[in-house]
Design an enzyme around this catalytic site. Structure first.
Site, PDB file in Angstrom:
ATOM      1  CG  HIS A  19      -2.003  -1.134   1.014  1.00 25.70           C
ATOM      2  ND1 HIS A  19      -2.656  -1.721   2.072  1.00 25.70           N
ATOM      3  CD2 HIS A  19      -2.464  -1.760  -0.105  1.00 25.70           C
ATOM      4  CE1 HIS A  19      -3.486  -2.662   1.607  1.00 25.70           C
ATOM      5  NE2 HIS A  19      -3.382  -2.700   0.298  1.00 25.70           N
ATOM      6  CG  HIS A  42      -6.439 -10.754  -7.692  1.00 28.97           C
ATOM      7  ND1 HIS A  42      -5.882 -10.380  -8.889  1.00 28.97           N
ATOM      8  CD2 HIS A  42      -6.690 -12.082  -7.787  1.00 28.97           C
ATOM      9  CE1 HIS A  42      -5.782 -11.451  -9.674  1.00 28.97           C
ATOM     10  NE2 HIS A  42      -6.272 -12.488  -9.021  1.00 28.97           N
ATOM     11  CD  GLU A 118     -12.454 -10.561  -3.811  1.00 31.08           C
ATOM     12  OE1 GLU A 118     -11.348 -10.005  -3.875  1.00 31.08           O
ATOM     13  OE2 GLU A 118     -12.597 -11.765  -3.519  1.00 31.08           O
ATOM     14  CG  ASP A 143     -10.380 -14.907 -13.398  1.00 32.33           C
ATOM     15  OD1 ASP A 143      -9.470 -14.139 -13.041  1.00 32.33           O
ATOM     16  OD2 ASP A 143     -10.168 -16.071 -13.783  1.00 32.33           O
ATOM     17  N   GLY A 144     -10.359 -11.473 -12.141  1.00 29.91           N
ATOM     18  CA  GLY A 144      -9.564 -10.303 -12.508  1.00 29.91           C
ATOM     19  C   GLY A 144      -8.520 -10.597 -13.565  1.00 29.91           C
ATOM     20  CG  ASP A 164      -2.661  -7.944  -3.566  1.00 30.38           C
ATOM     21  OD1 ASP A 164      -1.753  -8.738  -3.274  1.00 30.38           O
ATOM     22  OD2 ASP A 164      -3.364  -7.358  -2.716  1.00 30.38           O
TER      23      ASP A 164
HETATM   24  C1  LIG Z   1      -4.516 -10.541  -1.394  1.00 31.17           C
HETATM   25  S1  LIG Z   1      -6.235 -10.378  -1.489  1.00 31.17           S
HETATM   26  C2  LIG Z   1      -6.484  -8.753  -2.083  1.00 31.17           C
HETATM   27  C3  LIG Z   1      -6.144  -7.643  -1.136  1.00 31.17           C
HETATM   28  C4  LIG Z   1      -6.371  -6.261  -1.673  1.00 31.17           C
HETATM   29  N1  LIG Z   1      -5.779  -6.084  -2.998  1.00 31.17           N
HETATM   30  C5  LIG Z   1      -5.777  -5.225  -0.735  1.00 31.17           C
HETATM   31  O1  LIG Z   1      -4.604  -4.881  -0.897  1.00 31.17           O
HETATM   32  O2  LIG Z   1      -6.504  -4.730   0.120  1.00 31.17           O
HETATM   33  C6  LIG Z   1      -6.646 -11.328  -2.900  1.00 31.17           C
HETATM   34  C7  LIG Z   1      -8.126 -11.335  -3.234  1.00 31.17           C
HETATM   35  O3  LIG Z   1      -8.318 -11.886  -4.526  1.00 31.17           O
HETATM   36  C8  LIG Z   1      -9.533 -12.621  -4.550  1.00 31.17           C
HETATM   37  N2  LIG Z   1      -9.425 -13.514  -5.712  1.00 31.17           N
HETATM   38  C9  LIG Z   1      -8.850 -14.730  -5.803  1.00 31.17           C
HETATM   39  N3  LIG Z   1      -8.804 -15.132  -7.091  1.00 31.17           N
HETATM   40  C10 LIG Z   1      -9.360 -14.137  -7.833  1.00 31.17           C
HETATM   41  C11 LIG Z   1      -9.553 -13.914  -9.230  1.00 31.17           C
HETATM   42  N4  LIG Z   1      -9.153 -14.832 -10.136  1.00 31.17           N
HETATM   43  N5  LIG Z   1     -10.129 -12.757  -9.624  1.00 31.17           N
HETATM   44  C12 LIG Z   1     -10.517 -11.826  -8.729  1.00 31.17           C
HETATM   45  N6  LIG Z   1     -10.349 -11.966  -7.388  1.00 31.17           N
HETATM   46  C13 LIG Z   1      -9.772 -13.101  -6.951  1.00 31.17           C
HETATM   47  C14 LIG Z   1      -9.571 -13.274  -3.192  1.00 31.17           C
HETATM   48  O4  LIG Z   1     -10.904 -13.623  -2.848  1.00 31.17           O
HETATM   49  C15 LIG Z   1      -8.977 -12.177  -2.300  1.00 31.17           C
HETATM   50  O5  LIG Z   1     -10.002 -11.375  -1.767  1.00 31.17           O
END
Ligand SMILES: C[S@@+](CC[C@H](N)C(=O)[O-])C[C@H]1O[C@@H](n2cnc3c(N)ncnc32)[C@H](O)[C@@H]1O
Length: 280
Positions: A19, A42, A118, A143-144, A164
């Site tokens: 961050h 993500h 997300e 899916d991101g 991320d």
């Molecule tokens: C490390 S966390 C994100 C934290 C956030 N970026 C932050 O810094 O506050 C990863 C997130 O990605 C989500 N996730 C997992 N696979 C994903 C995908 N293919 N596309 C989108 N989100 C996904 C998970 O549910 C999780 O909430």
């Protein structure tokens, strides 16, 4: 498989690194009036109560943001980051941790665009609720990795991508590389920021090497190692951020930030950092 929940990790050493760097990227983009788009592939839930059972389970934030909370000697970029987190804790006590979408939104202008992906249904619902009145934001339950190509290039051809993933499965490493490769073909001048864990996995060690090979116009790689592996040789010992087309001022800023974070967030004598770049 969506077992990962960021609520258990919010505000830990990895969030501090990620961050702090993300805010520098956005402040750099804010230097020009022309609007930009941030894609957070993500995004997580957008915010986390540090009083909740999840955050309290291992108290990861205590070894992260909490160690910075009352310090008066923070280097500028870390001071800016902590000041922003403080805005979400109006009573002065550290009770809430804003995730990447919330921190980003706080510094972006109304004309800039935020695109949030997300997949977890609960975290997506929380995120959507948090951003329901924000006209410049779109929250997608998708899916991101797959969704990024529909978001780049932005119309203004100014933008950044935060990637991320949770790296729950080993295939996230390969998806990062493939997704970035496709995105760079569409939007070569974008700023791309990838977070990755320092864990004893071949894929994690290989990722920065693969990313270096994909970034002919310049890259920056920063790592922060804060703890020893566990007795089996496993565990998250630290993390890294890799940027393609980084702001030219970032390396200079991180030269003071990283030694400070290694010292303050380090949990053993070997805590360290790495900072390298290829500028063009
Ligand atoms: C490390 S966390 C994100 C934290 C956030 N970026 C932050 O810094 O506050 C990863 C997130 O990605 C989500 N996730 C997992 N696979 C994903 C995908 N293919 N596309 C989108 N989100 C996904 C998970 O549910 C999780 O909430």
């Amino acid at each position: 498989m969506l077992a990962y929940r960021h609520a258990f990790h919010a505000g830990n050493h990895a969030d501090v690194l990620k961050h702090t760097v993300l805010l520098r990227v956005l402040e750099h983009l804010n230097l020009k009036d022309k609007p930009y788009r941030l894609v957070d592939t993500h995004a997580g839930a957008g915010g986390y109560s540090l009083r909740d059972a999840a955050a309290q389970k291992n108290g990861e934030y205590l070894q992260g943001i909490a160690r910075l909370w009352d310090r008066k000697d923070l280097p500028g970029p870390v001071a800016d980051y902590v000041a922003l987190v403080r805005k979400f804790n109006t009573k002065g006590e550290l009770e809430h941790y804003p995730g990447s979408p919330t921190l980003a939104h706080a510094v972006m202008r109304p004309t800039d665009q935020l695109r949030l992906f997300e997949l977890h249904p609960t975290d997506h619902r929380t995120l959507q609720l948090g951003f329901k009145d924000v006209r410049s934001a779109m929250v997608m339950h998708a899916d991101g990795f797959a969704g990024l190509k529909g978001q780049v290039p932005p119309h203004t051809r100014r933008g950044a991508v935060l990637m991320d993933p949770s790296y729950e499965g080993r295939d996230d490493y390969g998806k990062v590389v493939q997704t970035l490769r496709d995105a760079l073909l569409r939007f070569a001048e974008g700023i791309y920021m990838v977070w990755y864990p320092q864990v004893s996995k071949h894929e994690a060690a290989r990722l920065p090497k693969q990313l270096k090979a994909m970034a002919p116009k310049g890259w920056l790689h920063a790592t922060l190692t804060v703890q020893k592996p566990d007795s089996q040789g496993f565990g998250l010992v630290g993390s890294g951020v890799f940027l393609i087309n980084p702001p030219h001022t970032l390396h200079g800023e991180l030269r003071t930030v990283l030694p400070f974070l290694a010292q303050v967030l380090g949990q053993y004598d070997g805590a360290t950092f790495q900072l390298e770049q290829r500028a063009v």
